[in-house]
Design a protein around this motif. Structure first.
Motif: not given
Length: 285
Positions: A117, A120-121, A124-125, A128, A208, A212
């Motif tokens: 994570s 991620e951008k 999102e980091q 999750y 999305t 993932h």
């Protein structure tokens, strides 16, 4: 006999224990004794006699909700069938057999998500690592998680409000101290404006999240769905509550409310799979 003349008082210890397990304080129970006095006035000395006809009495009508909850609880723990068409439904085998995510695998998922994570951008980091822990610890539906608003999280009381979910039902669930701490920290760092899980100022999309989860399955060589998190929470809770001394009827009653099922039958269907999974419960993936 005194035990016959005090139906509510005899039921009260188990009922309060159940309510507190849902997160209610239930410090003041004086209204129960008022109800019992009213019942005695009408010569009603057992729970079996309490039915909708009793509500024609004005002094009982204001306790309608509490009486209905008591009756439901009494019926469940005494295995009294509910006279509805649902009771006649036969549980038939389903092609879908849930994958119960055991704790070692869940920790593996968390480690994978935590490590990946950081690449991620945007939000999102942060999303999750929190999302999967929330699904596993509470058993909420994926759409319920997607539609959660920031205002639905009550960190001061460890409560999450699930608004207008399946069948337009709403409920409150109590989360553990550790999950509550994770949510509190998440709100500080991600700072969502409206929805709990936001990407580009909109609530996160199902596709999305689904993509993932597919990455996790591919990397860890497992096949799991979002609904498996829900089944896993229910199964693990069932096992732990049995170990703590609750009986199966009490557990089903607790889980059917916590999971937001419309009836006990739906919760019982979850545990149709219990014989399939019980021999493989626990241990490695």
């Amino acid at each position: 006999m005194e035990t016959i003349k005090r139906p509510i008082q005899n039921l009260l210890p188990d009922y309060i224990k159940y309510k507190k397990s849902l997160g209610y304080k239930y410090d003041n129970i004086s209204h129960f004794y008022k109800i019992e006095k009213i019942l005695a006035k009408y010569n009603i000395y057992s729970i079996d006699e309490i039915n909708q006809e009793i509500l024609k009495y004005p002094d009982l009508k204001k306790y309608k909700n509490e009486l209905n909850e008591l009756i439901k609880f009494y019926n469940i723990i005494n295995n009294i069938p509910k006279p509805t068409k649902l009771q006649c439904r036969t549980i038939t085998p389903s092609k879908y057999i849930p994958f119960i995510i055991k704790e070692p695998l869940f920790y593996e998922i968390c480690n994978f998500v935590d490590k990946t994570s950081q690449y991620e951008k945007g939000n999102e980091q942060y999303i999750y690592p929190v999302l999967y822990r929330l699904l596993y610890s509470t058993g909420i539906r994926i759409n319920e998680a997607i539609n959660l608003k920031r205002s639905d999280i009550e960190s001061s009381t460890n409560v999450i409000k699930i608004q207008n979910s399946k069948n337009n039902k709403s409920r409150c669930i109590v989360v553990s101290d550790s999950m509550n701490a994770i949510l509190k920290k998440y709100l500080e760092v991600a700072n969502p404006k409206k929805y709990l899980f936001e990407m580009n100022k909109n609530k996160v999309g199902y596709s999305t999240l689904s993509n993932h989860l597919k990455k996790i399955c591919h990397s860890l060589n497992v096949k799991i769905t979002f609904h498996d998190f829900r089944h896993s929470m229910a199964t693990i809770t069932f096992q732990k509550m049995l170990a703590d001394g609750y009986n199966e009827k009490e557990i089903l009653y607790y889980l059917h409310i916590y999971l937001g099922h419309s009836s006990i039958n739906e919760t019982e269907y979850y545990f149709y799979f219990n014989n399939i999974i019980k021999d493989n419960f626990g241990g490695s993936k």
